[in-house]
Scaffold this active site. Structure first.
Site, PDB file in Angstrom:
ATOM      1  N   SER A  30      44.050  43.909  45.782  1.00 38.80           N
ATOM      2  CA  SER A  30      42.927  43.088  46.252  1.00 38.80           C
ATOM      3  C   SER A  30      42.721  43.183  47.758  1.00 38.80           C
ATOM      4  O   SER A  30      43.648  42.967  48.527  1.00 38.80           O
ATOM      5  CB  SER A  30      43.153  41.603  45.953  1.00 38.80           C
ATOM      6  OG  SER A  30      44.115  41.412  44.961  1.00 38.80           O
ATOM      7  N   HIS A  61      33.652  44.788  40.867  1.00 33.00           N
ATOM      8  CA  HIS A  61      35.072  45.128  40.961  1.00 33.00           C
ATOM      9  C   HIS A  61      35.445  46.297  40.061  1.00 33.00           C
ATOM     10  O   HIS A  61      36.586  46.446  39.656  1.00 33.00           O
ATOM     11  CB  HIS A  61      35.945  43.929  40.616  1.00 33.00           C
ATOM     12  CG  HIS A  61      35.953  42.884  41.682  1.00 33.00           C
ATOM     13  ND1 HIS A  61      37.000  42.701  42.548  1.00 33.00           N
ATOM     14  CD2 HIS A  61      35.011  41.988  42.033  1.00 33.00           C
ATOM     15  CE1 HIS A  61      36.704  41.723  43.385  1.00 33.00           C
ATOM     16  NE2 HIS A  61      35.505  41.266  43.092  1.00 33.00           N
ATOM     17  N   TYR A  85      46.390  40.262  32.954  1.00 34.00           N
ATOM     18  CA  TYR A  85      45.707  38.977  32.699  1.00 34.00           C
ATOM     19  C   TYR A  85      44.222  39.147  32.357  1.00 34.00           C
ATOM     20  O   TYR A  85      43.572  38.220  31.944  1.00 34.00           O
ATOM     21  CB  TYR A  85      45.902  37.980  33.853  1.00 34.00           C
ATOM     22  CG  TYR A  85      45.346  38.399  35.194  1.00 34.00           C
ATOM     23  CD1 TYR A  85      43.971  38.452  35.424  1.00 34.00           C
ATOM     24  CD2 TYR A  85      46.197  38.721  36.238  1.00 34.00           C
ATOM     25  CE1 TYR A  85      43.455  38.826  36.656  1.00 34.00           C
ATOM     26  CE2 TYR A  85      45.699  39.085  37.477  1.00 34.00           C
ATOM     27  CZ  TYR A  85      44.330  39.136  37.671  1.00 34.00           C
ATOM     28  OH  TYR A  85      43.837  39.506  38.894  1.00 34.00           O
ATOM     29  N   SER A 212      51.096  42.100  39.355  1.00 35.75           N
ATOM     30  CA  SER A 212      50.733  43.510  39.118  1.00 35.75           C
ATOM     31  C   SER A 212      51.941  44.411  39.382  1.00 35.75           C
ATOM     32  O   SER A 212      53.083  43.958  39.352  1.00 35.75           O
ATOM     33  CB  SER A 212      49.577  43.899  40.053  1.00 35.75           C
ATOM     34  OG  SER A 212      49.981  43.864  41.403  1.00 35.75           O
ATOM     35  N   HIS A 247      42.564  31.289  45.100  1.00 42.01           N
ATOM     36  CA  HIS A 247      42.317  32.732  45.116  1.00 42.01           C
ATOM     37  C   HIS A 247      41.627  33.118  46.432  1.00 42.01           C
ATOM     38  O   HIS A 247      41.881  34.175  47.002  1.00 42.01           O
ATOM     39  CB  HIS A 247      41.462  33.096  43.904  1.00 42.01           C
ATOM     40  CG  HIS A 247      41.237  34.562  43.744  1.00 42.01           C
ATOM     41  ND1 HIS A 247      42.256  35.487  43.742  1.00 42.01           N
ATOM     42  CD2 HIS A 247      40.098  35.279  43.585  1.00 42.01           C
ATOM     43  CE1 HIS A 247      41.752  36.708  43.582  1.00 42.01           C
ATOM     44  NE2 HIS A 247      40.447  36.596  43.500  1.00 42.01           N
TER      45      HIS A 247
END
Ligand code: HPA
Length: 274
Positions: A30, A61, A85, A212, A247
């Site tokens: 990210s 994305h 997820y 991740s 987030h």
């Protein structure tokens, strides 16, 4: 179609698109995609055009593969990844890394944004992954029984290559860049950890918390590539600081560390190969 046959299709497609044979692959988590801007002789391939690639459903994305050179080294950079997820399998989330190794990548650099269990660490710290704990309840090798993909009962000693870590540490030290080194604990997400889970991770030897990377590391290793893992610490884990996580905070912190991280990564890549 079995995984190996899919992989051969992906490989043939990418070879038809790319003028270079990449020796290093980097997966950028990210907010870290800007590393790709430093490449020269660039070819970009959107994930949705690549056979068998998974595409994130989040608008904007979708992700892309950027291939080019850093100095003399041909590099492939995956801007964006899919996560467990989102509903993908462990085999699915690590497919791009499998493709990179099939194309000849010798070194795979995995990056992520992560929380930390330590109150004295700060957002913006960079951690070299020296090991991981997989709390995701799944494994990238599940269901694979095909020698052409590599060893099934894969040794995980030194999953994160000690020599590569050494090169990175020397490189950073020479430039006055502080690095931390620690154990990355991978959770499934997409909820952040509870306070008790953060305590558990710390008690069991974890330093960083994320969602991740570990499946990709297993896959790269199975393919015989050497793995370097880097976490950008974006926040203190739940209960470590008094404030709830968002987030937005995580993304903002990842963006802020940009300059330091890009210099580190792009600078060290040409030194990683034998
Ligand atoms: N936990 C899990 N994943 C994360 C975190 C966290 O605190 N921060 C960024 N990714």
């Amino acid at each position: 179609m079995d995984l190996y046959a899919q992989l051969m299709e992906t490989k043939a497609y990418l070879q038809s698109k790319l003028a270079l044979k990449p020796r290093v692959a980097a997966v950028l988590g990210s907010g870290l995609g800007f590393v790709a801007k430093r490449l020269t002789e660039v070819t970009e391939v959107p994930y949705e055009d690549i056979p068998h690639f998974k595409v994130s459903a989040v608008p904007g994305h979708a992700g892309k593969l950027v291939v080019g050179k850093l100095g003399e080294v041909p590099v492939m950079v995956f801007c964006g990844r899919v996560h467990l997820y989102e509903g993908y399998s462990a085999v699915g989330v690590s497919y791009p890394v499998r493709a990179a190794v099939a194309l000849g990548a010798e070194v795979v650099i995995l990056t992520n944004a992560a929380g930390t269990v330590w109150p004295h660490w700060s957002a913006g710290d960079i951690m070299i992954m020296k090991d991981h704990i997989n709390f995701q309840g799944t494994n990238a090798l599940i269901g694979l029984d095909d020698d052409r993909l590599g060893e099934r009962f894969l040794d995980m000693t030194d999953i994160y290559d000690a020599a590569l870590r050494g090169v990175l540490k020397s490189f950073a030290m020479a430039r006055g860049i502080d690095l931390r080194e620690g154990v990355y604990c991978a959770f499934l997400g997409s909820s952040y950890e509870t306070k008790a889970e953060v305590r558990m991770a710390r008690t069991l030897g974890g330093d960083a918390l994320g969602m991740s990377t570990v499946q990709e590391a297993i896959t790269a290793r199975q393919g015989g590539a050497r793995v370097l893992g880097l976490s950008i610490i974006t926040n203190l884990g739940s209960g470590v600081s008094g404030t709830p996580l968002s987030h937005g905070e995580v993304k903002e912190a990842a963006n802020k560390v940009g300059g330091k991280f890009i210099d580190l990564l792009t600078g060290v890549i040409p030194e990683l190969l034998d």
